[in-house]
Design a protein around this motif. Structure first.
Motif, mmCIF file in Angstrom:
data_model
loop_
_atom_site.group_PDB
_atom_site.id
_atom_site.type_symbol
_atom_site.label_atom_id
_atom_site.label_comp_id
_atom_site.label_asym_id
_atom_site.label_seq_id
_atom_site.Cartn_x
_atom_site.Cartn_y
_atom_site.Cartn_z
ATOM 1 N N ASP A 256 3.395 -11.731 16.402
ATOM 2 C CA ASP A 256 3.202 -11.426 15.545
ATOM 3 C C ASP A 256 1.945 -11.336 14.840
ATOM 4 O O ASP A 256 1.462 -10.964 13.638
ATOM 5 C CB ASP A 256 3.175 -13.405 15.849
ATOM 6 N N LEU A 257 0.794 -10.598 15.847
ATOM 7 C CA LEU A 257 -0.375 -9.991 15.475
ATOM 8 C C LEU A 257 0.496 -8.806 15.084
ATOM 9 O O LEU A 257 0.082 -8.107 13.891
ATOM 10 C CB LEU A 257 -1.514 -10.039 16.787
ATOM 11 N N ASP A 258 1.508 -7.581 15.437
ATOM 12 C CA ASP A 258 1.606 -6.503 15.118
ATOM 13 C C ASP A 258 2.654 -6.614 14.037
ATOM 14 O O ASP A 258 1.437 -5.653 13.195
ATOM 15 C CB ASP A 258 2.643 -5.681 16.223
ATOM 16 N N LEU A 260 1.733 -9.038 11.676
ATOM 17 C CA LEU A 260 0.729 -9.531 10.748
ATOM 18 C C LEU A 260 0.119 -7.838 10.306
ATOM 19 O O LEU A 260 -0.309 -7.823 8.783
ATOM 20 C CB LEU A 260 -0.026 -10.480 10.995
ATOM 21 N N ILE A 261 -0.083 -6.938 11.589
ATOM 22 C CA ILE A 261 -0.401 -5.597 11.166
ATOM 23 C C ILE A 261 -0.441 -4.951 10.883
ATOM 24 O O ILE A 261 -0.629 -4.568 9.293
ATOM 25 C CB ILE A 261 -1.641 -4.710 12.174
ATOM 26 N N LEU A 264 -0.215 -6.135 5.770
ATOM 27 C CA LEU A 264 -1.529 -7.138 5.695
ATOM 28 C C LEU A 264 -1.555 -6.729 4.373
ATOM 29 O O LEU A 264 -2.292 -6.813 3.041
ATOM 30 C CB LEU A 264 -2.926 -6.037 6.578
ATOM 31 N N ASP A 265 -0.831 -5.938 3.651
ATOM 32 C CA ASP A 265 -0.604 -5.152 2.168
ATOM 33 C C ASP A 265 -0.211 -5.858 1.506
ATOM 34 O O ASP A 265 0.087 -5.744 0.390
ATOM 35 C CB ASP A 265 -0.584 -4.131 1.980
ATOM 36 N N LEU B 201 -2.057 -17.754 13.263
ATOM 37 C CA LEU B 201 -1.261 -16.993 14.242
ATOM 38 C C LEU B 201 -1.144 -18.338 15.333
ATOM 39 O O LEU B 201 -0.127 -17.931 15.909
ATOM 40 C CB LEU B 201 -1.774 -16.400 15.035
ATOM 41 N N ILE B 239 -6.674 -11.704 1.710
ATOM 42 C CA ILE B 239 -6.312 -10.733 3.078
ATOM 43 C C ILE B 239 -6.162 -10.052 2.412
ATOM 44 O O ILE B 239 -6.811 -9.075 2.668
ATOM 45 C CB ILE B 239 -5.130 -11.814 3.329
ATOM 46 N N THR B 240 -5.057 -9.986 1.494
ATOM 47 C CA THR B 240 -5.042 -8.571 0.999
ATOM 48 C C THR B 240 -5.801 -7.771 0.551
ATOM 49 O O THR B 240 -5.701 -6.229 0.914
ATOM 50 C CB THR B 240 -3.245 -8.687 0.044
ATOM 51 N N SER B 243 -8.142 -6.075 3.225
ATOM 52 C CA SER B 243 -7.356 -5.744 4.243
ATOM 53 C C SER B 243 -7.096 -4.751 5.372
ATOM 54 O O SER B 243 -7.148 -4.398 6.169
ATOM 55 C CB SER B 243 -5.599 -5.793 3.654
ATOM 56 N N LEU B 250 -8.375 -6.700 13.711
ATOM 57 C CA LEU B 250 -7.157 -7.417 14.240
ATOM 58 C C LEU B 250 -6.747 -6.353 14.895
ATOM 59 O O LEU B 250 -6.162 -6.601 16.548
ATOM 60 C CB LEU B 250 -6.098 -7.683 12.598
ATOM 61 N N ARG B 254 -6.146 -6.484 18.752
ATOM 62 C CA ARG B 254 -4.833 -6.345 19.272
ATOM 63 C C ARG B 254 -4.932 -5.306 21.414
ATOM 64 O O ARG B 254 -4.427 -5.840 21.963
ATOM 65 C CB ARG B 254 -4.137 -5.546 18.505
#
Lengths: 364, 364
Positions: A256-258, A260-261, A264-265, B201, B239-240, B243, B250, B254
């Motif tokens: 999920d984190l991957d 999200l990264i 992000l845009d 998350l 967030i955008t 980013s 993030l 990670r």
């Protein structure tokens, strides 16, 4: 597979006594207090006799010797790593007793015990979902488990042994939930161990944040990192013992984190994650699952005068508005406290107006 | 580089009025209420006039037309994505006014404005660190910013414009902190946006958890996921817009998560992570940075009778013990509530004993 815990048959009218509790930390001593309070004969043992003496002083039982050989129930409440060895010892030493443990990870304990070659019909794994972020010898209490979940591991012990451990849980005021050892370990990984590690990961990053940036900290980061203040010595054992299930959870989070990264845009992807988070919060049982939008916080400055909180609650309750949640916040620079009272959003304006009329200073 | 905000010179005795507030959500309306309360002439504008009318009804200012051209200060409190366009419009429309915005990300707004080729000596970026997990038109209040941090972006606007925005913050009761736009965006990524996403998350994973496993949820997972209940529409924009800085945070998380997954069977590595988390929690300013071990929770069952909380606080405060934190917990199955009162660990036994003497039922 769930068994009823409310039937009162002949067996259930028998006392559990004598009961031996091995390990007199928060959980062991609290079980002792609960059983002593209902008239059971509880004997306390601890690697450090002084701990058992402290627990006895709190009403958890007796440290008298010798312990009768006619013991019916042994509760093993030692640190997680020591559980299999102590359970094995108890099974061999108390030949007629049912032996249960309260370790927060169940499958590895069972697997270890199976390698020892002993008959396990008298062993039942269990896990009272209590304890507290606060620990220490003085926090034990007879009511620690009241209205809490107590997991009894399905597939461990024979029928009579299962029944006895269910009675133990019910006598402590808990609700029995039956789960296989593997199911239990998956559940606590999902609902306890993974969130604990997410909190620690978040908090550990704060060590690298300049002090001037930390001035911007609000209530959110404090909530997320609260349980990161927990005891490293305990968690090193819990996490290591349940590493397989936790690994599954953490790899899912990493996926999920991957994503999200990478996204992000992408506003839609972000909104989707936040929305999925809202759905997760809503899935939690009880009032805490209510969506935040339904409530509004009324924040009142707490004067530094004796009895101020009592007067404040008197004024709040005079309005007849149900209080959904409460917290105390602290001012950044002034030595001032605020009481945040969450109420139904539709009632919040009335409460604010009433508080102002009563002479209180509001913040939001 | 930090400027004093406490000097009272001739300029500071001048009124800010007339002030225009563009956007009457929680933050805009609350600024209007704060300024109106100290006698300023506040004019409200909103894309939806009905929102401005609601805000006016709460005491945030006036919706009268026409707005005088002699406006001194414009506060742009529209959703993040719309900020640059509205600031640009305000600079061109109010030729003598200082224009500030309250968006929670500062560098992208500044960069966007610079591409528009307008003189920015009258524009100052700012960010009041208030707001609330609760939102909506009825939550505005004159005291939302009291004792909160209000960031004024260094390097934006000329000296006189900076001074005017500092006065705005001080008139709202906030503490001014000066940060470069880049510094600000890094700080909120560290202390607000990253924790928000970690909460989302964690919460999003709960969607896949079987309902029977969710019964094991305790207070910890609820704390970690509380802010995950926030508004997706707002967070998609925040967030955008930030980013780049959030991505840095993030990716660091990670890296930590990858190491954790590799080291799940290493007890020392786990204890080290939990210990680093404790250090991070302790770094947060204020009482909330206290380590949890210093406190102990006394949990009292709240009877379902009118005025029970008020009587409870009267009994607690009669003991003269300082209350460090408070929360309400809910029973899993019974419709019963518990008040958790955190106090100094050494005083907890006294408080427990006093509560029992006063006839209250304790849980832990």
């Amino acid at each position: 597979m769930a068994r009823s815990t409310s039937t009162a048959d002949d067996e259930e009218s028998q006392p559990l006594s004598p009961v031996v509790i091995m390990g007199t930390g928060l959980v062991g001593a609290s079980i002792g207090c609960a059983l002593t309070a209902v008239g059971e004969d509880v004997r306390l043992r601890d690697r450090y006799r002084s701990h058992a003496v402290v627990a006895a002083g709190l009403g958890a039982g007796s440290v008298e010797h010798p312990i009768p050989t006619s013991v019916h129930l042994v509760v093993v409440a030692v640190p997680p790593q020591a559980v299999p060895e102590v359970v094995d010892w108890a099974l061999s030493h108390y030949r007629n007793a049912v032996v249960t443990d309260v370790a927060s990870v169940k499958a590895p304990v069972l697997a270890d015990l199976r390698t020892r070659g002993r008959d396990l019909s008298r062993y039942v794994g269990s896990h009272p979902m209590a304890g507290s972020q606060y620990s220490g010898p003085l926090t034990a209490t007879a009511t620690l488990f009241v209205d809490r979940t107590w997991v009894v591991a399905r597939g461990t012990g024979n029928e009579a042994s299962q029944r006895m451990v269910e009675r133990l849980a019910v006598m402590c005021g808990a609700h029995v939930v039956h789960l296989d050892a593997d199911e239990h370990d998956r559940a606590v990984a999902e609902i306890s161990h993974m969130p604990q590690l997410m909190s620690s990961l978040t908090a550990a990053r704060l060590r690298d944040v300049p002090a001037s940036d930390l001035l911007l900290a609000g209530q959110g980061v404090r909530d997320v990192t609260r349980i990161a203040g927990s005891d490293p010595a305990l968690w090193r054992q819990i996490i290591t013992a349940n590493s397989t299930e936790i690994g599954t959870q953490l790899r899912a989070i990493r996926g999920d984190l991957d994503r999200l990264i990478d996204q992000l845009d992408d506003p839609d992807a972000i909104a989707d994650l936040v929305e999925r988070g809202r759905e997760g919060v809503a899935a939690l049982p009880g009032k805490h699952g209510r969506k935040i939008g339904d409530m509004s916080a009324v924040v009142v400055e707490i004067p530094d005068t004796p009895g101020a909180l009592a007067r404040l609650f008197t004024d709040i309750q005079a309005q007849g508005i149900n209080i959904e949640d409460l917290s105390i916040e602290h001012g950044l620079s002034r030595e001032v406290g605020y009481l945040s009272v969450a109420v139904d959003a539709e009632r919040a304006p009335d409460l604010r107006a009433a508080m102002v009329r009563a002479g209180w200073d509001l913040r939001s």
